[in-house]
Design a protein around this motif. Structure first.
Motif, PDB file in Angstrom:
ATOM      1  N   UNK A 147     -10.857  -0.582  -5.491  1.00 53.34           N
ATOM      2  CA  UNK A 147     -10.423   0.181  -6.506  1.00 53.34           C
ATOM      3  C   UNK A 147     -10.939   1.472  -6.433  1.00 53.34           C
ATOM      4  N   UNK A 148     -10.708   2.577  -6.857  1.00 56.81           N
ATOM      5  CA  UNK A 148     -10.958   3.866  -6.886  1.00 56.81           C
ATOM      6  C   UNK A 148     -10.674   4.982  -8.170  1.00 56.81           C
ATOM      7  N   UNK A 149     -11.589   5.712  -8.279  1.00 63.11           N
ATOM      8  CA  UNK A 149     -11.411   6.855  -9.296  1.00 63.11           C
ATOM      9  C   UNK A 149     -11.645   8.129  -9.001  1.00 63.11           C
ATOM     10  N   UNK A 150     -11.081   9.225  -9.343  1.00 65.63           N
ATOM     11  CA  UNK A 150     -11.629  10.545  -9.242  1.00 65.63           C
ATOM     12  C   UNK A 150     -11.405  11.207 -10.401  1.00 65.63           C
ATOM     13  N   UNK A 151     -12.286  12.085 -10.500  1.00 62.51           N
ATOM     14  CA  UNK A 151     -12.368  13.165 -11.831  1.00 62.51           C
ATOM     15  C   UNK A 151     -12.898  14.459 -11.056  1.00 62.51           C
TER      16      UNK A 151
ATOM     17  N   UNK B 156     -15.930  14.457  -8.836  1.00 60.12           N
ATOM     18  CA  UNK B 156     -16.642  12.840  -8.738  1.00 60.12           C
ATOM     19  C   UNK B 156     -15.542  11.963  -8.312  1.00 60.12           C
ATOM     20  N   UNK B 157     -15.993  10.969  -7.332  1.00 57.78           N
ATOM     21  CA  UNK B 157     -15.093  10.237  -6.733  1.00 57.78           C
ATOM     22  C   UNK B 157     -16.039   8.681  -6.654  1.00 57.78           C
ATOM     23  N   UNK B 158     -15.510   7.658  -7.260  1.00 59.31           N
ATOM     24  CA  UNK B 158     -16.098   6.478  -7.142  1.00 59.31           C
ATOM     25  C   UNK B 158     -15.018   5.516  -6.674  1.00 59.31           C
ATOM     26  N   UNK B 159     -15.551   4.779  -5.319  1.00 58.29           N
ATOM     27  CA  UNK B 159     -14.896   3.741  -4.574  1.00 58.29           C
ATOM     28  C   UNK B 159     -15.473   2.416  -4.555  1.00 58.29           C
ATOM     29  N   UNK B 160     -14.963   1.248  -4.972  1.00 55.81           N
ATOM     30  CA  UNK B 160     -15.438   0.097  -4.992  1.00 55.81           C
ATOM     31  C   UNK B 160     -14.833  -0.743  -3.914  1.00 55.81           C
TER      32      UNK B 160
END
Length: 205
Positions: A162-166, A174-178
């Motif tokens: 999963x991933x999210x970008x702001x 900001x980017x989060x990758x799991x």
């Protein structure tokens, strides 16, 4: 004697289609890859002969792809490949006709992305691979003549990321990758009839 370089011959026949007013790109391709003069380590622990240009193998398959916008906010990338591998020539004659070691015949990938607004997006990806069989690189999978089956099967697997970008500003994002969200144990390859195995990444962020 000096070794020859390995040679690869590739054939591909493909098509591309723009769908829904060019919002989606669909692709398909038939392909064949033949490797010749493949280096093989021949002999055994008691009579090592060296590495010779004695191998030849072939992979045939078909690949499908789809990428683009499903709606204004949803986009997708999808690919699936279905293949068959075969040893065409080998130093050890009974390896001819066997499948390539550590080669998954079927693979698929799907990513979905949701663009909530101009600043925020999130999504996930699913990766699937079919089973494969242990053996040395670029050679036939280990095979038991007594059982008539491949010696060691590396199970297929499915992983989810999963991933999210702001975007705070043009200069700060900001980017989060799991990766491997469900922390599944899976294996990428196995050598020496399964006694030496590569494990895939655990959950990571």
């Amino acid at each position: 004697a000096a070794a020859n370089p390995e040679r690869s011959t590739n054939y591909e026949l493909g098509t591309k289609w723009n769908l829904f007013d060019q919002k989606l790109l669909a692709t398909a391709a038939l392909f064949q890859i033949t490797k010749d003069d493949v280096m093989e380590s021949v002999g055994d622990a008691y009579s090592q002969l060296g590495t010779l240009n004695t191998g030849k193998n072939r992979v045939r398959g078909i690949e499908f792809g789809l990428s683009g916008n499903l709606t204004q906010k949803w986009s997708a990338q999808f690919s699936a490949t279905f293949m068959e591998s075969e040893i065409l020539r080998a130093f050890t004659a009974n390896q001819v006709g066997k499948v390539l070691s550590n080669f998954a015949d079927d693979q698929a990938f799907l990513q979905l992305r949701y663009q909530a607004n101009a600043k925020f997006s999130l999504g996930g990806a699913l990766t699937w691979s079919s089973e494969m069989y242990a053996g040395q690189p670029d050679t036939a999978a280990g095979f038991s003549t007594s059982t008539g089956e491949y010696s060691y099967e590396v199970p297929g697997y499915t992983t989810v990321d999963v991933f999210a970008n702001y975007e705070f500003t043009e200069k700060l994002k900001l980017r989060l990758n799991v990766g491997n969200v469900f922390d599944r144990n899976y294996y990428l390859a196995a050598y020496r009839s399964g006694s030496f195995t590569y494990i895939g990444d655990a959950r990571n962020a």
